[in-house]
Design an enzyme around this catalytic site. Structure first.
Site, PDB file in Angstrom:
ATOM      1  N   LYS A  52       4.186   8.948   8.829  1.00  0.00           N
ATOM      2  CA  LYS A  52       3.942   8.329  10.140  1.00  0.00           C
ATOM      3  C   LYS A  52       4.911   8.826  11.220  1.00  0.00           C
ATOM      4  O   LYS A  52       4.720   9.935  11.714  1.00  0.00           O
ATOM      5  CB  LYS A  52       3.900   6.809  10.010  1.00  0.00           C
ATOM      6  CG  LYS A  52       2.766   6.407   9.043  1.00  0.00           C
ATOM      7  CD  LYS A  52       2.270   4.992   9.105  1.00  0.00           C
ATOM      8  CE  LYS A  52       0.970   4.870   8.320  1.00  0.00           C
ATOM      9  NZ  LYS A  52       1.010   4.038   7.145  1.00  0.00           N
TER      10      LYS A  52
ATOM     11  N   ASP B  37       9.276   3.061  -0.267  1.00  0.00           N
ATOM     12  CA  ASP B  37       8.227   3.696   0.521  1.00  0.00           C
ATOM     13  C   ASP B  37       8.457   3.292   1.973  1.00  0.00           C
ATOM     14  O   ASP B  37       8.081   2.200   2.404  1.00  0.00           O
ATOM     15  CB  ASP B  37       6.846   3.252   0.022  1.00  0.00           C
ATOM     16  CG  ASP B  37       5.727   3.897   0.824  1.00  0.00           C
ATOM     17  OD1 ASP B  37       6.015   4.602   1.816  1.00  0.00           O
ATOM     18  OD2 ASP B  37       4.556   3.683   0.464  1.00  0.00           O
TER      19      ASP B  37
ATOM     20  N   TYR C  66       0.860  -1.184   0.000  1.00  0.00           N
ATOM     21  CA  TYR C  66       0.000   0.000   0.000  1.00  0.00           C
ATOM     22  C   TYR C  66       0.893   1.229   0.000  1.00  0.00           C
ATOM     23  O   TYR C  66       1.840   1.313   0.771  1.00  0.00           O
ATOM     24  CB  TYR C  66      -0.888   0.002   1.249  1.00  0.00           C
ATOM     25  CG  TYR C  66      -1.773   1.230   1.377  1.00  0.00           C
ATOM     26  CD1 TYR C  66      -2.810   1.468   0.480  1.00  0.00           C
ATOM     27  CD2 TYR C  66      -1.577   2.148   2.408  1.00  0.00           C
ATOM     28  CE1 TYR C  66      -3.624   2.584   0.603  1.00  0.00           C
ATOM     29  CE2 TYR C  66      -2.389   3.269   2.547  1.00  0.00           C
ATOM     30  CZ  TYR C  66      -3.413   3.479   1.644  1.00  0.00           C
ATOM     31  OH  TYR C  66      -4.218   4.589   1.769  1.00  0.00           O
TER      32      TYR C  66
HETATM   33  C1  LIG Z   1       0.375   4.554   5.782  1.00  0.00           C
HETATM   34  C2  LIG Z   1       1.132   4.358   4.551  1.00  0.00           C
HETATM   35  C3  LIG Z   1       1.012   5.246   3.460  1.00  0.00           C
HETATM   36  C4  LIG Z   1      -0.001   6.350   3.413  1.00  0.00           C
HETATM   37  O1  LIG Z   1       0.241   7.337   4.352  1.00  0.00           O
HETATM   38  P1  LIG Z   1      -0.977   8.319   4.764  1.00  0.00           P
HETATM   39  O2  LIG Z   1      -0.331   9.299   5.690  1.00  0.00           O
HETATM   40  O3  LIG Z   1      -2.003   7.450   5.405  1.00  0.00           O
HETATM   41  O4  LIG Z   1      -1.479   8.958   3.519  1.00  0.00           O
HETATM   42  C5  LIG Z   1       1.851   5.064   2.375  1.00  0.00           C
HETATM   43  N1  LIG Z   1       2.748   4.058   2.350  1.00  0.00           N
HETATM   44  C6  LIG Z   1       2.879   3.187   3.366  1.00  0.00           C
HETATM   45  C7  LIG Z   1       3.917   2.122   3.283  1.00  0.00           C
HETATM   46  C8  LIG Z   1       2.068   3.300   4.494  1.00  0.00           C
HETATM   47  O5  LIG Z   1       2.185   2.396   5.477  1.00  0.00           O
END
Ligand SMILES: *Cc1c(COP(=O)(O)O)cnc(C)c1O
Length: 427
Positions: free
Chosen positions: A267, A239, A144
């Site tokens: 995060k 990511d 994701y």
């Molecule tokens: C949570 C997450 C996102 C999205 O971040 P948001 O602040 O919720 O938009 C993107 N990539 C990864 C790997 C994530 O865990």
């Protein structure tokens, strides 16, 4: 478990907010629960509006590696708020924060601050396309990367939890520019490069997958991605929105010793406030406006409250033994849970990297999204309800990570293990 005040708010929420929540998995539908409404948090604990107290292993889905309402972070935000909440003009804290990211994350030479992980990955893709002059993006099934159109293809947790195959509203032309391949499978990537020669702008990956449940990169997978990207002139994007400052101070790239061209962070970097970043090699980042032609902007980007919180969190994470402590607590909880599930003879297969882990209710092995999906989600839902009843708040989906934080001391680990013992007795 859900008491009167929460149920009343839940009914009202569903009248005015789609599904009653502002992010789908919060609805707890996959585990057959109504969600408790949270009123406050401190350290490892949260309290709902009915006065029930829970030991929290979600940590706002990743940001709260120091626990809730850490006094130093609260003070930093208060101090910043007294001086004004937003200027839409450069501030000193942005410079300090960017310098710190560049110092701590091995591959970063320059960073741009944004407000969410979604914005970070979306912008990194635009930059990769602008830089390479190519259109196609490769991602991996079950990873994701936020909810931007081109990345909602086979996108793990939220969609998997709700059983949604694809998302209406994403034009085919956009979905078609994303190739989604099995995680941990270098051969399928090599053939994608072969059949789309010179068209792939970037490969984006969660260097430790967290959004199909925790799935480790097989030995050589990340290095193999690096090599294939170099060979074919594509950029490699890690990511690290969830792994950044969690699996090591310098993220997965430090832990596994493989450097991407671009990195996205979110995060933990915002300390619980809306803050995220993308960055990488100077030569690539200099293509971002106003330095270069790739446009990206934000009214609240680099917001003073968020950078104050983020700076304080990163400072506190540089204290001695922080990552050793996280590793030890996480291992203790993971090993203990494994013993409990094994003693009961339940099918399970776990993976842990630092302070993130998942037990899949399947014999396994789990190496990708297809194998993660062999999990018994009904069994997971029973486990989740049993734990919640005993005051342990876990992510309400089989396809999520359990996130250990610095507020989880021996007492909190033991409490979670005791609750798990009691829960599986009912099975
Ligand atoms: C949570 C997450 C996102 C999205 O971040 P948001 O602040 O919720 O938009 C993107 N990539 C990864 C790997 C994530 O865990």
């Amino acid at each position: 478990m859900t008491d009167r005040r929460s149920l009343e708010l839940w009914a009202r929420a569903q009248e005015v907010i789609p599904g009653g929540v502002n992010s789908p998995v919060r609805a707890m539908a996959a585990v057959g629960q109504n969600p408790p409404f949270i009123k406050s948090g401190r350290g490892a604990y949260i309290e709902d509006v009915d006065g029930n107290r829970y030991l929290d292993y979600v940590g706002s889905w990743g940001p709260l590696i120091l626990g809730h309402a850490h006094p130093e972070v609260v003070k930093a935000v208060q101090r910043a708020a007294e001086k004004g909440t937003s200027f839409g003009a450069p501030t000193e804290a942005e410079v300090l924060f960017a310098e710190k990211l560049v110092k701590l994350v091995p591959s970063l030479e320059m960073v741009r601050l944004v407000s969410s992980g979604t914005e970070a990955t979306m912008s990194a893709l635009r930059l990769a396309r602008g830089y390479t002059g190519r259109d196609l993006i490769v991602k991996f099934d079950g990873c994701y990367h936020g909810h931007s159109d081109g990345l909602l293809v086979s996108a793990g947790s939220g969609l998997a939890t709700l059983g949604l195959p694809a998302c209406p509203g994403v034009p085919e032309a956009i979905a078609g520019a994303t190739l989604s391949l099995p995680y941990n499978d270098l051969e399928s990537l090599a053939s994608a490069f072969a059949s789309h020669d010179g068209q792939i702008a970037a490969v984006i990956v969660e260097p430790v997958a967290g959004n199909m449940g925790v799935v480790e990169p097989k030995p050589g997978f990340l290095a193999g991605l690096r090599q294939l990207c170099d060979q074919h002139g594509a950029l490699l994007i890690f990511d690290e929105v969830i792994t950044g400052f969690r699996v090591a101070l310098g993220g997965a790239q430090e832990r596994f010793g493989v450097l991407p061209d671009l990195t996205t962070l979110g995060k933990i970097v915002g300390g619980g406030l809306p803050l995220a970043a993308y960055g990488g090699r100077r030569e690539i980042m200099q293509r971002v406006a106003p330095c270069g032609p790739v446009y990206q902007a934000g009214t609240l980007s680099g917001n003073p409250l968020a950078t104050a919180a983020g700076l304080m969190v990163l400072e506190l994470l540089q204290a001695p033994r922080v990552y050793e402590t996280l590793e030890e607590s996480s291992a203790r909880l993971y090993d203990g849970l494994g013993q409990i599930l094994a003693a009961k003879g339940l099918p399970h297969c776990g993976q842990r990297v630092g302070a993130m882990f998942t037990y899949f209710f399947t014999a396994g092995p789990v190496t990708d999204y297809a194998s993660a999906k062999t999990s018994d989600t009904a069994l997971f839902a029973r486990f989740h309800r049993g734990m919640l009843k005993r005051g342990i708040y876990l992510a309400p989906s089989q396809f999520e990570a359990t996130l250990v934080c610095l507020a989880h001391g021996p007492q909190e680990i033991d409490a979670a293990l005791a609750a798990a013992e009691e829960t599986v007795k009912e099975f």
